[in-house]
Design a protein around this motif. Structure first.
Motif, PDB file in Angstrom:
ATOM      1  N   ASN A   1     -20.023 -37.749  29.965  1.00  0.00           N
ATOM      2  CA  ASN A   1     -21.076 -38.202  30.875  1.00  0.00           C
ATOM      3  C   ASN A   1     -22.334 -37.409  30.575  1.00  0.00           C
ATOM      4  OD1 ASN A   1     -19.358 -39.972  32.330  1.00  0.00           O
ATOM      5  ND2 ASN A   1     -18.585 -38.252  33.518  1.00  0.00           N
ATOM      6  N   VAL A   2     -23.425 -38.104  30.250  1.00  0.00           N
ATOM      7  CA  VAL A   2     -24.642 -37.410  29.846  1.00  0.00           C
ATOM      8  C   VAL A   2     -25.846 -37.903  30.647  1.00  0.00           C
ATOM      9  CG1 VAL A   2     -23.795 -36.976  27.504  1.00  0.00           C
ATOM     10  CG2 VAL A   2     -25.143 -39.026  27.958  1.00  0.00           C
ATOM     11  N   ILE A   3     -26.762 -36.977  30.880  1.00  0.00           N
ATOM     12  CA  ILE A   3     -28.065 -37.262  31.486  1.00  0.00           C
ATOM     13  C   ILE A   3     -29.107 -36.629  30.590  1.00  0.00           C
ATOM     14  CG2 ILE A   3     -29.583 -36.848  33.468  1.00  0.00           C
ATOM     15  CD1 ILE A   3     -27.030 -36.600  35.198  1.00  0.00           C
ATOM     16  N   VAL A   4     -30.135 -37.378  30.231  1.00  0.00           N
ATOM     17  CA  VAL A   4     -31.250 -36.826  29.464  1.00  0.00           C
ATOM     18  C   VAL A   4     -32.407 -36.609  30.429  1.00  0.00           C
ATOM     19  CG1 VAL A   4     -32.850 -37.161  27.548  1.00  0.00           C
ATOM     20  CG2 VAL A   4     -30.501 -38.017  27.376  1.00  0.00           C
ATOM     21  N   ALA A   5     -32.929 -35.387  30.452  1.00  0.00           N
ATOM     22  CA  ALA A   5     -33.972 -35.031  31.419  1.00  0.00           C
ATOM     23  C   ALA A   5     -35.074 -34.241  30.733  1.00  0.00           C
ATOM     24  CB  ALA A   5     -33.370 -34.217  32.568  1.00  0.00           C
ATOM     25  N   TRP A   6     -36.169 -34.080  31.452  1.00  0.00           N
ATOM     26  CA  TRP A   6     -37.273 -33.240  30.971  1.00  0.00           C
ATOM     27  C   TRP A   6     -38.093 -32.817  32.183  1.00  0.00           C
ATOM     28  CZ3 TRP A   6     -36.452 -38.289  29.376  1.00  0.00           C
ATOM     29  CH2 TRP A   6     -37.242 -39.282  29.966  1.00  0.00           C
ATOM     30  N   SER A   7     -38.844 -31.744  32.016  1.00  0.00           N
ATOM     31  CA  SER A   7     -39.600 -31.201  33.138  1.00  0.00           C
ATOM     32  C   SER A   7     -40.817 -30.443  32.646  1.00  0.00           C
ATOM     33  CB  SER A   7     -38.712 -30.272  33.978  1.00  0.00           C
ATOM     34  OG  SER A   7     -39.449 -29.711  35.053  1.00  0.00           O
ATOM     35  N   ARG A   8     -41.865 -30.459  33.464  1.00  0.00           N
ATOM     36  CA  ARG A   8     -43.042 -29.629  33.222  1.00  0.00           C
ATOM     37  C   ARG A   8     -43.325 -28.732  34.420  1.00  0.00           C
ATOM     38  NH1 ARG A   8     -47.302 -33.704  30.065  1.00  0.00           N
ATOM     39  NH2 ARG A   8     -46.072 -33.848  28.135  1.00  0.00           N
ATOM     40  N   VAL A   9     -42.321 -28.603  35.296  1.00  0.00           N
ATOM     41  CA  VAL A   9     -42.487 -27.822  36.528  1.00  0.00           C
ATOM     42  C   VAL A   9     -41.274 -26.917  36.708  1.00  0.00           C
ATOM     43  CG1 VAL A   9     -43.941 -29.539  37.669  1.00  0.00           C
ATOM     44  CG2 VAL A   9     -41.450 -29.711  37.870  1.00  0.00           C
ATOM     45  N   ASP A  10     -41.314 -26.093  37.770  1.00  0.00           N
ATOM     46  CA  ASP A  10     -40.186 -25.206  38.037  1.00  0.00           C
ATOM     47  C   ASP A  10     -39.028 -25.985  38.661  1.00  0.00           C
ATOM     48  OD1 ASP A  10     -40.827 -25.631  40.731  1.00  0.00           O
ATOM     49  OD2 ASP A  10     -41.782 -23.678  40.975  1.00  0.00           O
ATOM     50  N   GLY A  11     -37.902 -25.305  38.854  1.00  0.00           N
ATOM     51  CA  GLY A  11     -36.701 -25.969  39.340  1.00  0.00           C
ATOM     52  C   GLY A  11     -36.871 -26.600  40.703  1.00  0.00           C
ATOM     53  N   HIS A  12     -37.565 -25.915  41.607  1.00  0.00           N
ATOM     54  CA  HIS A  12     -37.767 -26.459  42.960  1.00  0.00           C
ATOM     55  C   HIS A  12     -38.534 -27.772  42.900  1.00  0.00           C
ATOM     56  CE1 HIS A  12     -38.599 -26.587  47.270  1.00  0.00           C
ATOM     57  NE2 HIS A  12     -39.863 -26.819  46.960  1.00  0.00           N
ATOM     58  N   SER A  13     -39.625 -27.803  42.141  1.00  0.00           N
ATOM     59  CA  SER A  13     -40.440 -29.019  42.045  1.00  0.00           C
ATOM     60  C   SER A  13     -39.698 -30.119  41.294  1.00  0.00           C
ATOM     61  CB  SER A  13     -41.768 -28.700  41.349  1.00  0.00           C
ATOM     62  OG  SER A  13     -42.495 -27.735  42.079  1.00  0.00           O
ATOM     63  N   PHE A  14     -38.953 -29.735  40.272  1.00  0.00           N
ATOM     64  CA  PHE A  14     -38.163 -30.711  39.526  1.00  0.00           C
ATOM     65  C   PHE A  14     -37.159 -31.401  40.443  1.00  0.00           C
ATOM     66  CE2 PHE A  14     -34.222 -31.574  37.136  1.00  0.00           C
ATOM     67  CZ  PHE A  14     -34.692 -32.447  36.169  1.00  0.00           C
ATOM     68  N   GLU A  15     -36.498 -30.644  41.307  1.00  0.00           N
ATOM     69  CA  GLU A  15     -35.478 -31.190  42.208  1.00  0.00           C
ATOM     70  C   GLU A  15     -36.063 -32.201  43.181  1.00  0.00           C
ATOM     71  OE1 GLU A  15     -31.615 -31.575  44.027  1.00  0.00           O
ATOM     72  OE2 GLU A  15     -32.254 -30.788  42.072  1.00  0.00           O
ATOM     73  N   GLN A  16     -37.351 -32.072  43.523  1.00  0.00           N
ATOM     74  CA  GLN A  16     -37.972 -33.025  44.441  1.00  0.00           C
ATOM     75  C   GLN A  16     -37.993 -34.441  43.874  1.00  0.00           C
ATOM     76  OE1 GLN A  16     -39.006 -31.558  47.514  1.00  0.00           O
ATOM     77  NE2 GLN A  16     -38.022 -29.847  46.461  1.00  0.00           N
ATOM     78  N   GLN A  17     -38.105 -34.530  42.548  1.00  0.00           N
ATOM     79  CA  GLN A  17     -38.241 -35.837  41.905  1.00  0.00           C
ATOM     80  C   GLN A  17     -37.011 -36.261  41.101  1.00  0.00           C
ATOM     81  OE1 GLN A  17     -40.573 -37.830  42.717  1.00  0.00           O
ATOM     82  NE2 GLN A  17     -41.722 -36.303  43.881  1.00  0.00           N
ATOM     83  N   VAL A  18     -36.264 -35.295  40.596  1.00  0.00           N
ATOM     84  CA  VAL A  18     -35.016 -35.589  39.882  1.00  0.00           C
ATOM     85  C   VAL A  18     -33.933 -34.729  40.520  1.00  0.00           C
ATOM     86  CG1 VAL A  18     -33.898 -35.790  37.628  1.00  0.00           C
ATOM     87  CG2 VAL A  18     -36.394 -35.913  37.786  1.00  0.00           C
ATOM     88  N   PRO A  19     -33.385 -35.175  41.637  1.00  0.00           N
ATOM     89  CA  PRO A  19     -32.508 -34.305  42.445  1.00  0.00           C
ATOM     90  C   PRO A  19     -31.089 -34.138  41.886  1.00  0.00           C
ATOM     91  CG  PRO A  19     -33.633 -35.972  43.807  1.00  0.00           C
ATOM     92  CD  PRO A  19     -33.741 -36.400  42.367  1.00  0.00           C
ATOM     93  N   LEU A  20     -30.986 -33.422  40.773  1.00  0.00           N
ATOM     94  CA  LEU A  20     -29.676 -33.210  40.158  1.00  0.00           C
ATOM     95  C   LEU A  20     -28.761 -32.392  41.066  1.00  0.00           C
ATOM     96  CD1 LEU A  20     -30.522 -32.491  36.401  1.00  0.00           C
ATOM     97  CD2 LEU A  20     -29.933 -34.663  37.485  1.00  0.00           C
ATOM     98  N   LYS A  21     -29.318 -31.397  41.728  1.00  0.00           N
ATOM     99  CA  LYS A  21     -28.496 -30.587  42.624  1.00  0.00           C
ATOM    100  C   LYS A  21     -27.972 -31.442  43.782  1.00  0.00           C
ATOM    101  CE  LYS A  21     -30.340 -27.366  45.264  1.00  0.00           C
ATOM    102  NZ  LYS A  21     -30.972 -26.093  45.704  1.00  0.00           N
ATOM    103  N   PHE A  22     -28.802 -32.348  44.285  1.00  0.00           N
ATOM    104  CA  PHE A  22     -28.362 -33.255  45.342  1.00  0.00           C
ATOM    105  C   PHE A  22     -27.212 -34.125  44.841  1.00  0.00           C
ATOM    106  CE2 PHE A  22     -28.198 -36.932  47.993  1.00  0.00           C
ATOM    107  CZ  PHE A  22     -28.629 -36.525  49.253  1.00  0.00           C
ATOM    108  N   ILE A  23     -27.348 -34.661  43.630  1.00  0.00           N
ATOM    109  CA  ILE A  23     -26.288 -35.498  43.056  1.00  0.00           C
ATOM    110  C   ILE A  23     -24.986 -34.719  42.970  1.00  0.00           C
ATOM    111  CG2 ILE A  23     -25.532 -36.685  40.948  1.00  0.00           C
ATOM    112  CD1 ILE A  23     -28.516 -37.300  40.402  1.00  0.00           C
ATOM    113  N   GLY A  24     -25.071 -33.493  42.441  1.00  0.00           N
ATOM    114  CA  GLY A  24     -23.875 -32.680  42.296  1.00  0.00           C
ATOM    115  C   GLY A  24     -23.237 -32.325  43.620  1.00  0.00           C
ATOM    116  N   THR A  25     -24.069 -32.008  44.609  1.00  0.00           N
ATOM    117  CA  THR A  25     -23.552 -31.657  45.940  1.00  0.00           C
ATOM    118  C   THR A  25     -22.896 -32.864  46.597  1.00  0.00           C
ATOM    119  OG1 THR A  25     -25.290 -29.983  46.198  1.00  0.00           O
ATOM    120  CG2 THR A  25     -24.177 -30.721  48.191  1.00  0.00           C
ATOM    121  N   MET A  26     -23.520 -34.034  46.459  1.00  0.00           N
ATOM    122  CA  MET A  26     -22.957 -35.261  47.025  1.00  0.00           C
ATOM    123  C   MET A  26     -21.638 -35.607  46.348  1.00  0.00           C
ATOM    124  SD  MET A  26     -24.835 -38.938  47.472  1.00  0.00           S
ATOM    125  CE  MET A  26     -23.891 -40.459  47.651  1.00  0.00           C
TER     126      MET A  26
END
Length: 345
Positions: A3-28
């Motif tokens: 299972n793969v996800i391709v991602a990219w970011s130009r911000v810190d982890g907190h800001s990244f999570e607001q728009q690509v909520p990987l931690k939310f996905i994992g917690t759910m």
């Protein structure tokens, strides 16, 4: 399969999570008892995320990969694709990165905005050996046929060498796309110039120039699930409505079948954010039908409030939290509110 996800970011982890909520996905997933074994390939911004955020993802089961060096080595002849914008450029070339980084591996690719009602491990088991782009949208793509990547690369090379000429030729082959939409899951495209990897893959599937298993073989392995790529167009791929919605033990159901997964794409998130704004600021109109793509007063107000709050009120994470933690979809999946009559009771 991986299972793969391709991602990219130009911000810190907190800001990244607001728009690509990987931690939310994992917690759910963890809350639902689902496996969290994902390889997340970062094309850009891995170091910006911060160790604290990355460790939180690792603790949930994600394996993180810094693919920036591989991404930076993408041949210069693909730079023409940057004219479609940074997001689309990365979407075009992510398949090249996957081929290079995971050679010979069967994969299930998910966009970072997929939320699960089916255990990803169970989904991979059911589609083992198959190759398909789900309903024409690469947000969920299963690749077991090793020829897939080579064919994609061949056509991407041809496209990059002559964007207009390749697009014109593809447009001339568009006849019969309405049938391919259903019989091949080729999706649809309405831009003469191919402008995204989704456009390109739609053309390749329609013209049988890339492996794509027939939809019926995929649907038959998932008969106990409701399948749709775009939540706003449930009625286009499911004809046994009207539906009764419910959430039971954290899983969303339409009638007696569970929704396989939610693709929380931008149009859907915007629609959901309109509903949130209505509840918060205009409850008097809550019983009215919530229009989709209408450019009406509610659209205007929602855009103004989003801009005024700089996206904090209705970013993707806030929408996830509202509908998957604080509430469910019962307020929106009803015939008096849903944008199209007759889909829900």
């Amino acid at each position: 399969m991986r299972n793969v996800i391709v991602a990219w970011s130009r911000v810190d982890g907190h800001s990244f999570e607001q728009q690509v909520p990987l931690k939310f996905i994992g917690t759910m997933n963890q809350r639902l008892g689902f496996e969290n074994k994902f390889d997340v390939l970062f094309l850009e911004g891995y170091t910006l995320l911060g160790e604290a955020y990355k460790n939180q993802l690792r603790e949930l089961g994600f394996e993180l990969h810094d693919c920036s060096t591989l991404f930076d080595s993408i041949p210069a002849h693909y730079n023409i694709l940057r004219s479609f914008g940074d997001f689309e450029f990365k979407c075009f070339v992510r398949w090249l990165i996957l081929e290079e980084y995971l050679p010979g591996e069967g994969i299930v690719h998910y966009d970072g905005d997929i939320l699960f009602n089916i255990n990803p491990k169970e989904f991979a088991r059911r589609v083992f050996g198959k190759t398909f782009v789900f309903q024409g949208c690469p947000a969920v793509t299963v690749i077991n046929n090793k020829e897939w990547f080579g064919m994609y690369r061949e056509h991407l090379d041809r496209f990059a060498s002559d964007v207009k000429g390749y697009s014109d030729e593809a447009w001339s082959m568009r006849e019969g796309w309405e049938s391919s939409l259903r019989t091949k899951w080729a999706g649809s495209r309405f831009r003469r110039i191919i402008s995204s990897d989704q456009d390109l893959l739609s053309h390749l599937i329609h013209t049988d120039q890339i492996p794509q298993d027939r939809p019926q073989s995929i649907v038959s392995s998932l008969t106990d699930y409701v399948l749709f790529e775009n939540p706003l167009c449930i009625h286009e791929t499911n004809f046994n409505g009207p539906f009764v919605y419910k959430r039971h033990h954290g899983i969303d159901y339409f009638n007696d079948r569970a929704v396989a997964f939610w693709h929380m794409q931008s149009d859907w998130v915007f629609y959901l954010s309109k509903f949130i704004m209505r509840l918060r600021y205009f409850p008097v109109i809550n019983s009215r039908r919530l229009q989709y793509n209408a450019h009406d007063f509610e659209d205007l107000i929602n855009r103004i409030l989003r801009k005024a709050s700089r996206g904090r009120l209705v970013n993707r994470l806030a929408v996830y939290d509202f509908f998957f933690n604080e509430h469910d979809f019962s307020g929106i999946f009803s015939d008096r509110v849903w944008w199209k009559a007759g889909v829900f009771v």
